[in-house]
Design a protein around this motif. Structure first.
Motif, mmCIF file in Angstrom:
data_model
loop_
_atom_site.group_PDB
_atom_site.id
_atom_site.type_symbol
_atom_site.label_atom_id
_atom_site.label_comp_id
_atom_site.label_asym_id
_atom_site.label_seq_id
_atom_site.Cartn_x
_atom_site.Cartn_y
_atom_site.Cartn_z
ATOM 1 N N LEU A 21 0.809 -1.211 0.000
ATOM 2 C CA LEU A 21 0.000 0.000 0.000
ATOM 3 C C LEU A 21 0.848 1.268 0.000
ATOM 4 N N VAL A 22 2.044 1.195 0.561
ATOM 5 C CA VAL A 22 2.835 2.419 0.713
ATOM 6 C C VAL A 22 4.068 2.474 -0.186
ATOM 7 N N LEU A 23 4.487 1.355 -0.734
ATOM 8 C CA LEU A 23 5.674 1.341 -1.584
ATOM 9 C C LEU A 23 5.291 1.423 -3.059
ATOM 10 N N PRO A 24 6.043 2.181 -3.858
ATOM 11 C CA PRO A 24 5.698 2.333 -5.273
ATOM 12 C C PRO A 24 5.977 1.059 -6.069
ATOM 13 N N ILE A 25 5.125 0.829 -7.062
ATOM 14 C CA ILE A 25 5.295 -0.327 -7.940
ATOM 15 C C ILE A 25 6.257 0.028 -9.069
ATOM 16 N N ALA A 26 6.044 1.182 -9.674
ATOM 17 C CA ALA A 26 6.915 1.612 -10.775
ATOM 18 C C ALA A 26 6.925 3.140 -10.837
ATOM 19 N N THR A 27 8.028 3.671 -11.338
ATOM 20 C CA THR A 27 8.187 5.111 -11.517
ATOM 21 C C THR A 27 8.749 5.353 -12.906
ATOM 22 N N GLN A 29 9.985 8.613 -15.559
ATOM 23 C CA GLN A 29 10.227 10.026 -15.806
ATOM 24 C C GLN A 29 10.369 10.240 -17.296
ATOM 25 N N ALA A 30 9.601 11.178 -17.802
ATOM 26 C CA ALA A 30 9.658 11.495 -19.228
ATOM 27 C C ALA A 30 9.473 13.003 -19.381
ATOM 28 N N GLY A 31 10.465 13.625 -19.954
ATOM 29 C CA GLY A 31 10.361 15.072 -20.166
ATOM 30 C C GLY A 31 10.298 15.793 -18.835
ATOM 31 N N GLY A 32 9.277 16.587 -18.664
ATOM 32 C CA GLY A 32 9.103 17.322 -17.414
ATOM 33 C C GLY A 32 8.078 16.683 -16.509
ATOM 34 N N SER A 33 7.790 15.414 -16.732
ATOM 35 C CA SER A 33 6.778 14.774 -15.893
ATOM 36 C C SER A 33 7.326 13.498 -15.259
ATOM 37 N N GLU A 34 6.745 13.175 -14.142
ATOM 38 C CA GLU A 34 7.103 11.950 -13.436
ATOM 39 C C GLU A 34 5.815 11.252 -13.029
ATOM 40 N N SER A 35 5.727 9.970 -13.335
ATOM 41 C CA SER A 35 4.550 9.181 -12.977
ATOM 42 C C SER A 35 4.976 8.065 -12.037
ATOM 43 N N THR A 36 4.219 7.902 -10.979
ATOM 44 C CA THR A 36 4.476 6.847 -10.007
ATOM 45 C C THR A 36 3.175 6.116 -9.752
ATOM 46 N N GLN A 109 0.598 -0.444 -16.784
ATOM 47 C CA GLN A 109 0.698 -0.081 -18.194
ATOM 48 C C GLN A 109 -0.158 1.137 -18.532
ATOM 49 N N LYS A 110 -0.997 1.576 -17.588
ATOM 50 C CA LYS A 110 -1.818 2.764 -17.810
ATOM 51 C C LYS A 110 -1.048 4.061 -17.564
ATOM 52 N N MET A 111 0.206 3.927 -17.139
ATOM 53 C CA MET A 111 1.024 5.132 -16.977
ATOM 54 C C MET A 111 1.235 5.745 -18.358
ATOM 55 N N GLY A 114 3.199 3.913 -21.138
ATOM 56 C CA GLY A 114 3.352 2.500 -20.769
ATOM 57 C C GLY A 114 4.525 2.280 -19.840
ATOM 58 N N LEU A 115 5.064 1.092 -19.869
ATOM 59 C CA LEU A 115 6.168 0.731 -18.982
ATOM 60 C C LEU A 115 7.544 0.887 -19.616
ATOM 61 N N ASP A 116 7.601 1.390 -20.850
ATOM 62 C CA ASP A 116 8.889 1.583 -21.515
ATOM 63 C C ASP A 116 9.703 2.630 -20.765
ATOM 64 N N GLY A 117 10.873 2.249 -20.293
ATOM 65 C CA GLY A 117 11.754 3.160 -19.581
ATOM 66 C C GLY A 117 11.388 3.362 -18.124
ATOM 67 N N ALA A 118 10.466 2.600 -17.600
ATOM 68 C CA ALA A 118 10.066 2.737 -16.204
ATOM 69 C C ALA A 118 11.025 1.962 -15.307
ATOM 70 N N SER A 119 11.230 2.478 -14.128
ATOM 71 C CA SER A 119 12.041 1.760 -13.141
ATOM 72 C C SER A 119 11.087 1.162 -12.112
ATOM 73 N N PHE A 120 11.246 -0.125 -11.877
ATOM 74 C CA PHE A 120 10.348 -0.814 -10.962
ATOM 75 C C PHE A 120 10.798 -0.605 -9.534
ATOM 76 N N GLY A 121 9.827 -0.325 -8.670
ATOM 77 C CA GLY A 121 10.109 -0.114 -7.262
ATOM 78 C C GLY A 121 10.017 -1.423 -6.489
ATOM 79 N N VAL A 122 10.188 -1.318 -5.200
ATOM 80 C CA VAL A 122 10.140 -2.483 -4.325
ATOM 81 C C VAL A 122 8.760 -3.130 -4.371
ATOM 82 N N GLY A 123 7.726 -2.338 -4.529
ATOM 83 C CA GLY A 123 6.363 -2.850 -4.550
ATOM 84 C C GLY A 123 6.089 -3.836 -5.677
ATOM 85 N N ALA A 124 6.880 -3.790 -6.728
ATOM 86 C CA ALA A 124 6.686 -4.718 -7.848
ATOM 87 C C ALA A 124 7.097 -6.136 -7.485
ATOM 88 N N TYR A 125 7.980 -6.272 -6.514
ATOM 89 C CA TYR A 125 8.503 -7.593 -6.160
ATOM 90 C C TYR A 125 7.852 -8.180 -4.909
#
Length: 155
Positions: A21-27, A29-36, A109-111, A114-125
């Motif tokens: 619930l508290v750890l990110p699944i994926a992050t 960064q593209a251009g001037g935006s960041e999605s988590t 994948q709704k980021m 998509g997931l291209d270039g995304a870094s997976f966080g601890v929540g993914a594992y």
């Protein structure tokens, strides 16, 4: 007894799922935006001309599923007197965690982009770790059953 090893494994699985619930699944960064992405929503942080805007896309059904699976693991700790039922519930919980992990990947994948270039966080594992803890709980239950059978032979 509540001191059985499967209770510890089930508690660790519960704790692992609660951390989802508290750890990110994926992050990403593209251009001037960041999605988590978290299990409760996707956060879009857009920075333009030193002004940051935060847009949130809630994922309430995913968060409810996460909580439900964690509660299912925790409540199953108290089924220690009915080991066969406890084992069946753990198998169902493993299937639910696998489905939950698949659903998380679909929502990731709704980021934007998509997931291209995304870094997976601890929540993914963490779902894989929770499944491991559930499997170890099943091994503990089997060990208890063997111990009880051998004790009954000695009577």
């Amino acid at each position: 007894m509540i001191q059985r090893i499967q209770s510890i494994w089930l508690f660790l699985a519960t704790l692992t799922l609660a951390l989802m619930l508290v750890l990110p699944i994926a992050t990403k960064q593209a251009g001037g935006s960041e999605s988590t992405i978290f299990t409760y929503g996707i956060y879009h942080k857009i920075t333009t001309n030193d002004v940051s805007q935060l847009a949130v896309t809630p994922l309430i059904p995913l968060a409810v599923t996460n909580i439900a699976v964690a509660v299912m693991c925790f409540v199953n700790i108290f089924n220690f007197k009915r080991r066969s039922l406890q084992k069946k519930i753990i198998v169902f919980t493993i299937a639910a965690i696998a489905g939950f992990a698949f659903w998380c990947s679909i929502n990731a994948q709704k980021m934007p982009g998509g997931l291209d270039g995304a870094s997976f966080g601890v929540g993914a594992y963490l779902p894989a770790l929770a499944i491991l803890f559930c499997v170890l709980a099943i091994f503990g239950i089997n060990k208890d059953e063997r111990l009880i059978r051998s004790a009954e032979r000695l009577r």
